[in-house]
Structures are given as C-alpha cells and as structure tokens.
Design a protein around this motif. Structure first.
Motif, mmCIF file in Angstrom:
data_model
loop_
_atom_site.group_PDB
_atom_site.id
_atom_site.type_symbol
_atom_site.label_atom_id
_atom_site.label_comp_id
_atom_site.label_asym_id
_atom_site.label_seq_id
_atom_site.Cartn_x
_atom_site.Cartn_y
_atom_site.Cartn_z
ATOM 1 N N SER A 49 -7.539 -1.275 -2.498
ATOM 2 C CA SER A 49 -6.214 -1.723 -2.089
ATOM 3 C C SER A 49 -5.394 -0.483 -1.724
ATOM 4 C CB SER A 49 -5.564 -2.518 -3.219
ATOM 5 O OG SER A 49 -4.281 -2.960 -2.829
ATOM 6 N N SER A 50 -4.113 -0.698 -1.525
ATOM 7 C CA SER A 50 -3.272 0.403 -1.036
ATOM 8 C C SER A 50 -1.903 0.379 -1.686
ATOM 9 C CB SER A 50 -3.101 0.247 0.477
ATOM 10 O OG SER A 50 -2.012 1.027 0.922
ATOM 11 N N ALA A 51 -1.296 1.557 -1.762
ATOM 12 C CA ALA A 51 0.095 1.663 -2.229
ATOM 13 C C ALA A 51 1.041 0.904 -1.308
ATOM 14 C CB ALA A 51 0.502 3.125 -2.298
ATOM 15 N N THR A 76 9.632 10.698 1.782
ATOM 16 C CA THR A 76 8.677 11.365 0.883
ATOM 17 C C THR A 76 7.370 10.569 0.755
ATOM 18 O OG1 THR A 76 9.754 10.267 -0.977
ATOM 19 C CG2 THR A 76 10.398 12.560 -0.528
ATOM 20 N N ARG A 77 6.301 11.310 0.437
ATOM 21 C CA ARG A 77 4.985 10.728 0.171
ATOM 22 C C ARG A 77 4.243 11.669 -0.782
ATOM 23 N NH1 ARG A 77 7.058 7.415 2.910
ATOM 24 N NH2 ARG A 77 6.225 6.125 4.587
ATOM 25 N N SER A 78 3.116 11.169 -1.313
ATOM 26 C CA SER A 78 2.169 12.073 -1.969
ATOM 27 C C SER A 78 0.823 11.851 -1.295
ATOM 28 C CB SER A 78 2.081 11.808 -3.467
ATOM 29 O OG SER A 78 1.459 10.558 -3.706
ATOM 30 N N GLY A 115 -4.928 2.049 9.497
ATOM 31 C CA GLY A 115 -4.513 3.275 10.165
ATOM 32 C C GLY A 115 -3.245 3.785 9.516
ATOM 33 N N GLY A 116 -2.695 4.857 10.057
ATOM 34 C CA GLY A 116 -1.460 5.419 9.531
ATOM 35 C C GLY A 116 -0.248 4.667 10.069
ATOM 36 N N ALA A 117 0.931 5.270 9.881
ATOM 37 C CA ALA A 117 2.192 4.622 10.257
ATOM 38 C C ALA A 117 2.190 4.190 11.728
ATOM 39 C CB ALA A 117 3.356 5.576 9.981
ATOM 40 N N GLU A 171 2.488 -6.095 7.029
ATOM 41 C CA GLU A 171 1.467 -7.144 6.876
ATOM 42 C C GLU A 171 0.195 -6.528 6.291
ATOM 43 O OE1 GLU A 171 2.571 -9.861 6.936
ATOM 44 O OE2 GLU A 171 4.188 -9.978 8.403
ATOM 45 N N TYR A 172 -0.060 -5.268 6.605
ATOM 46 C CA TYR A 172 -1.190 -4.548 5.994
ATOM 47 C C TYR A 172 -1.072 -4.606 4.467
ATOM 48 C CZ TYR A 172 -3.835 -0.321 4.590
ATOM 49 O OH TYR A 172 -4.680 0.574 3.970
ATOM 50 N N GLY A 173 0.135 -4.387 3.962
ATOM 51 C CA GLY A 173 0.375 -4.424 2.515
ATOM 52 C C GLY A 173 0.207 -5.823 1.948
ATOM 53 N N ARG A 193 -5.475 1.137 -6.095
ATOM 54 C CA ARG A 193 -4.435 1.243 -5.061
ATOM 55 C C ARG A 193 -4.398 2.702 -4.615
ATOM 56 N NH1 ARG A 193 -0.155 -2.411 -8.588
ATOM 57 N NH2 ARG A 193 -1.061 -4.427 -8.041
ATOM 58 N N TYR A 194 -5.043 2.978 -3.489
ATOM 59 C CA TYR A 194 -5.071 4.351 -2.968
ATOM 60 C C TYR A 194 -3.702 4.737 -2.413
ATOM 61 C CZ TYR A 194 -10.288 4.462 -2.659
ATOM 62 O OH TYR A 194 -11.632 4.473 -2.899
ATOM 63 N N HIS A 195 -3.335 5.996 -2.663
ATOM 64 C CA HIS A 195 -2.118 6.559 -2.065
ATOM 65 C C HIS A 195 -2.519 7.631 -1.072
ATOM 66 C CE1 HIS A 195 1.140 5.144 -4.983
ATOM 67 N NE2 HIS A 195 0.014 4.679 -5.504
ATOM 68 N N ASN A 196 -2.371 7.360 0.176
ATOM 69 C CA ASN A 196 -2.572 8.286 1.312
ATOM 70 C C ASN A 196 -3.618 9.385 1.039
ATOM 71 O OD1 ASN A 196 -2.206 9.619 3.779
ATOM 72 N ND2 ASN A 196 -0.074 8.970 3.842
ATOM 73 N N ILE A 197 -4.850 9.080 1.406
ATOM 74 C CA ILE A 197 -5.982 9.978 1.162
ATOM 75 C C ILE A 197 -6.214 10.849 2.406
ATOM 76 C CG2 ILE A 197 -8.387 10.064 0.369
ATOM 77 C CD1 ILE A 197 -6.462 8.346 -1.441
ATOM 78 N N ALA A 238 -0.216 11.095 8.294
ATOM 79 C CA ALA A 238 0.644 12.277 8.446
ATOM 80 C C ALA A 238 -0.095 13.611 8.209
ATOM 81 C CB ALA A 238 1.861 12.152 7.545
ATOM 82 N N PRO A 239 -0.912 13.750 7.143
ATOM 83 C CA PRO A 239 -1.526 15.075 6.936
ATOM 84 C C PRO A 239 -2.371 15.525 8.135
ATOM 85 C CG PRO A 239 -1.795 13.691 4.987
ATOM 86 C CD PRO A 239 -1.250 12.801 6.059
ATOM 87 N N ALA A 240 -3.189 14.603 8.660
ATOM 88 C CA ALA A 240 -4.026 14.960 9.810
ATOM 89 C C ALA A 240 -3.178 15.172 11.061
ATOM 90 C CB ALA A 240 -5.071 13.862 10.052
HETATM 91 N N1 GDD Z 1 0.907 9.173 11.069
HETATM 92 C C1 GDD Z 1 1.972 9.974 11.316
HETATM 93 N N2 GDD Z 1 1.951 10.768 12.420
HETATM 94 N N3 GDD Z 1 3.029 9.913 10.485
HETATM 95 C C2 GDD Z 1 4.070 10.722 10.762
HETATM 96 C C3 GDD Z 1 4.098 11.586 11.867
HETATM 97 C C4 GDD Z 1 2.985 11.604 12.742
HETATM 98 O O1 GDD Z 1 2.930 12.325 13.742
HETATM 99 N N4 GDD Z 1 5.275 12.249 11.864
HETATM 100 C C5 GDD Z 1 5.935 11.829 10.787
HETATM 101 N N5 GDD Z 1 5.235 10.880 10.138
HETATM 102 C C6 GDD Z 1 5.718 10.145 8.949
HETATM 103 C C7 GDD Z 1 5.671 8.621 9.114
HETATM 104 O O2 GDD Z 1 6.762 8.198 9.904
HETATM 105 C C8 GDD Z 1 5.765 8.173 7.666
HETATM 106 O O3 GDD Z 1 7.108 8.090 7.278
HETATM 107 C C9 GDD Z 1 5.069 9.307 6.904
HETATM 108 O O4 GDD Z 1 4.914 10.406 7.822
HETATM 109 C C10 GDD Z 1 3.699 8.945 6.367
HETATM 110 O O5 GDD Z 1 2.963 8.375 7.428
HETATM 111 P P1 GDD Z 1 1.401 8.012 7.295
HETATM 112 O O6 GDD Z 1 0.701 9.083 6.577
HETATM 113 O O7 GDD Z 1 0.911 7.693 8.673
HETATM 114 O O8 GDD Z 1 1.397 6.630 6.517
HETATM 115 P P2 GDD Z 1 2.048 6.079 5.160
HETATM 116 O O9 GDD Z 1 2.058 7.080 4.054
HETATM 117 O O10 GDD Z 1 3.361 5.474 5.471
HETATM 118 O O11 GDD Z 1 0.983 4.948 4.819
HETATM 119 C C11 GDD Z 1 -0.350 5.388 4.653
HETATM 120 O O12 GDD Z 1 -0.701 5.418 3.311
HETATM 121 C C12 GDD Z 1 -1.012 4.194 2.724
HETATM 122 C C13 GDD Z 1 -1.333 4.403 1.269
HETATM 123 O O13 GDD Z 1 -0.366 5.160 0.635
HETATM 124 C C14 GDD Z 1 -1.264 4.577 5.529
HETATM 125 O O14 GDD Z 1 -2.445 5.320 5.795
HETATM 126 C C15 GDD Z 1 -1.703 3.304 4.936
HETATM 127 O O15 GDD Z 1 -2.778 2.765 5.704
HETATM 128 C C16 GDD Z 1 -2.155 3.559 3.510
HETATM 129 O O16 GDD Z 1 -2.554 2.360 2.929
#
Ligand code: GDD
Ligand code: NAD
Length: 325
Positions: free
Chosen positions: A118-120, A220-222, A77-79, A149-151, A176-180, A194-196
């Motif tokens: 796998s995952s980033a 930051t993320r991509s 799942g996400g964060a 622990e997921y990582g 190693r997938y980065h946030n799809i 986060a995107p959804a």
């Molecule tokens: N999910 C979510 N929901 N994240 C939020 C929100 C919200 O409403 N608001 C802010 N964020 C912030 C989180 O706190 C985090 O810093 C950032 O957005 C990204 O969150 P996610 O998209 O949920 O996860 P991630 O990028 O930290 O990790 C994801 O990507 C990995 C691969 O790159 C996860 O999906 C992992 O399962 C995946 O392996």
C-alpha cells in the motif's frame, strides 16, 4: 527444500530489487510483469510476461504453493502521474483488478503469506496540511480522506487483503510505503518521483543555469532508500504482524531542500526556480513508532547517503541517453 517466491511487478523498480534480494537468500523466484525490467537483467529463475488483470493468466502463474508472494504490480507514478486527475480511472481499475485476481488465486492455491504494497497516499489529506507537522500514524487512517484516487484504491485493497486474513485464515501483510527511491528506478518519462526528477534535472543543468521545481518548494516529504525498503518488506512478510504499517523514512525535508541537496551532491552552480505543478499533500513524513514496536526495526540510513548513490546512477543514465541521440 528450496524456498519459492512469486514477485508480481518484478519488471518494476521495487520488484526488480526484491528479486535480487530473494535470489541472494537462495529462493527459487518467479517474476511476473507486463514487461521486462528497463534497467537491469532479471535474476529471476522464471519470468512470465503477461497481464495480471487477466484472471486466466494469473491462475497460470500462481500454479504452485509459493512460500512467499509479493504483490507489487500497480498502475503507479509520482505526482506528475497520480495528481493530474487524467489517469484516475485507469489507476483504480487496473490496480484493483490486479489485487482482486492475485489475492484470490493465492487463496485458491492455499498460499498463506502474501505481501501487499500500500502507500502513504492513503492517509487523510486533512492530517497533512501542515508541512512541519503532518500526521501519518497508522491509526489516523480513518475517517478516510485520501487526496487521490490512487490513495483510495490502496485503501480499498488494504481492506481486501485484511478481509482474506479474517475470512480465509491467510497471513497477508500490508505495508504503507513512503516514497521509495534509488538506482534502477523510473527517472524520466512522467512517472518519476521527486528524488529521481531532481537528480535528472540537476544532471541536465549547466553551471549558471536553473532547475524547475513544482510548487513553492516548501511542501515536505520523506524518502526511503530502496535497500531499506526491501529489508522492511521481507521482515514484515516473515513476521507475525499483519499491519498495515509504515515502511518509510522519518527524515522529513522540503522539496526545495531536496533540490538543494542534489545540487550540492553534483557540485554544480545551479539555482532553483519554483513553478506551478501537481503538488499532492502539503506535508508527509513516516511515523515509525509502530514498526519499531512490532518488528524491532526501522530504517536508519540518511537521505544524503541514498541520494548520492541515486544521483551517480541517474547522471550516468542521462549521459548514456545523450550519447545515443
Ligand atoms: N515527481 C516530481 N517531479 N515531483 C516534483 C517535481 C518534479 O519535477 N518538482 C517538485 N515536485 C514535488 C511534487 O509537486 C510533490 O509535492 C513532491 O515533489 C513529491 O512528489 P512525488 O515524489 O512525485 O510524489 P509524492 O511524494 O507526492 O507521492 C509519491 O509517494 C507516494 C508514497 O509516499 C508517489 O510516488 C506515490 O505513488 C507514492 O505512493
Ligand atoms: P513500478 O511502476 O516501478 O513497478 C510496478 C510494476 O507493475 C511495473 O513494472 C508495471 O509494469 C507492473 N504492472 C502494472 N500493471 C500490470 C499488469 N496489469 N500486469 C502485470 N504487471 C503490471 O513501481 P514501484 O515503485 O516498483 O512500486 C511497486 C509497488 O509499491 C506498487 O504497488 C506501488 O503502488 C507501491 N508503492 C511504491 C512507492 C514508491 O515510492 N515507489 C510508494 C508507495 C507505494
């Protein structure tokens, strides 16, 4: 001879899209999952509902020599799911057991080509402290120090697949997938990324209102659009390169920047309200040099293009949900 593929996790986001892609290429496809896909009818020729933690079930579904096996099933799942700490034991036990079972069954059936997602999240936390300059080069993985622990489970399983390559002559491929992200992904319920989450919150917001974003929004993320993820996945499995290799976008953005982008796409008068929440690493971006070198390919679509399609889908789903209330 028609080619055959097995997709583990076919009831999930990436697995569902992958089945569609393999069918369009003419494969006979078996999907396996605990559940059917929540947002679309499966196009798989055969769909087995069952638990991949159960070794007997795994041996039943891996009942022939598939040309391609994609192992995408995981407890993920996400964060809001992986960084709270509350799901750590389940995540590690469930995903590791699935990987141990599926890989060994493939080996026993003499299946060579197995893809592992796998995952980033396996990259060391200490290289992702600077939001403007995170290091996710593949060979920066060790000394290992994932922040979840997921990582750690992903890192263990990467090594498992590569060990089967070395000891049993298999041709496993590790990405190693980065946030799809994209349509037909989880967009509510606590496991959304986060995107959804941004799309849902903006879709639910009224003009003049605000949306809640976890953290200071400067992390930051991509984000990689699903079609490009599927392209990279099939390319990698069919290549001579075992990986591990990043499959991700290198268009880095702050989380507040992502929220603002969605607000702009929706053309709404909404502000961002930053609140405490589960955060994960401070910065992350895909490094795409290795994938370019080994596959002669890297994702190129802009984040905005993908987010426009994703927002349109989630806004429609949110409306459907509200009409059913
Ligand atoms: N999910 C979510 N929901 N994240 C939020 C929100 C919200 O409403 N608001 C802010 N964020 C912030 C989180 O706190 C985090 O810093 C950032 O957005 C990204 O969150 P996610 O998209 O949920 O996860 P991630 O990028 O930290 O990790 C994801 O990507 C990995 C691969 O790159 C996860 O999906 C992992 O399962 C995946 O392996
Ligand atoms: P998803 O949760 O939508 O799909 C995973 C599927 O696995 C689900 O449908 C789930 O029911 C199934 N599953 C879980 N446990 C099972 C079990 N015991 N038996 C049978 N099926 C089981 O996730 P996704 O986004 O499609 O991710 C696919 C893979 O890619 C996962 O391994 C995930 O860790 C990895 N990954 C995804 C992302 C991302 O951003 N989506 C990033 C990095 C890595």
């Amino acid at each position: 001879m028609q080619k055959t593929a097995l997709v583990c996790g076919a009831g999930g986001f990436i697995g569902g899209h992958l089945v569609k892609r393999l069918k369009s290429e003419g494969f006979w496809v078996r999907g396996v999952d605990l559940k059917f896909h929540e947002h679309a009818e499966t196009e798989a020729d055969d769909f087995a509902i069952g638990d991949l933690r159960d070794q007997r079930f795994v041996r039943e579904v891996v009942d022939q020599r598939f040309d391609e096996v994609y192992q995408l099933a995981a407890d993920m799942g996400g964060a809001g799911y992986i960084f709270t700490g509350e799901n750590d034991a389940d995540i590690m036990h469930n995903s590791a057991t699935i990987n141990l079972n599926v890989l060994d069954a493939c080996h026993k059936r003499n299946i060579k080509r197995v893809f592992y997602s796998s995952s980033a999240c396996m990259y060391p936390e200490h290289n992702q402290l600077d939001p403007d300059n995170p290091n996710c080069v593949e060979d920066s993985a060790y000394p290992a120090n994932p922040d979840s622990e997921y990582g750690w489970e992903k890192l263990f399983s990467e090594r498992l697949y590569l060990a089967y390559n070395r000891n049993y002559g298999m041709e496993c491929r590790v990405a190693r997938y980065h946030n799809i992200f994209g349509p037909l992904g989880t967009w509510q319920g606590g496991k959304e990324k986060a995107p959804a989450a941004m799309c849902r919150k903006v879709a639910e917001a009224h003009d003049g209102g605000s949306i809640e974003v976890w953290g200071d929004g400067k992390q930051t993320r991509s984000f990689l659009y699903i079609d490009e993820c599927i392209e990279g996945t099939t390319k990698l499995l069919r290549s001579d390169f075992a990986g591990p290799v990043n499959i991700g976008s290198d268009e880095m953005i702050t989380i507040n920047g992502l929220a603002e982008m969605v607000i702009d796409i929706a053309d709404k008068d909404v502000s961002v309200h930053n609140i405490p929440g589960p955060l994960g690493v401070r910065g992350r971006n895909s490094d795409n040099n290795l994938i370019k070198e080994k596959l002669g390919w890297a994702p190129s679509q802009t984040l905005r293009e993908g987010m426009e399609k994703t927002y349109a889908w989630i806004a429609t789903e949110a409306k459907k949900r509200d009409n059913q209330k």
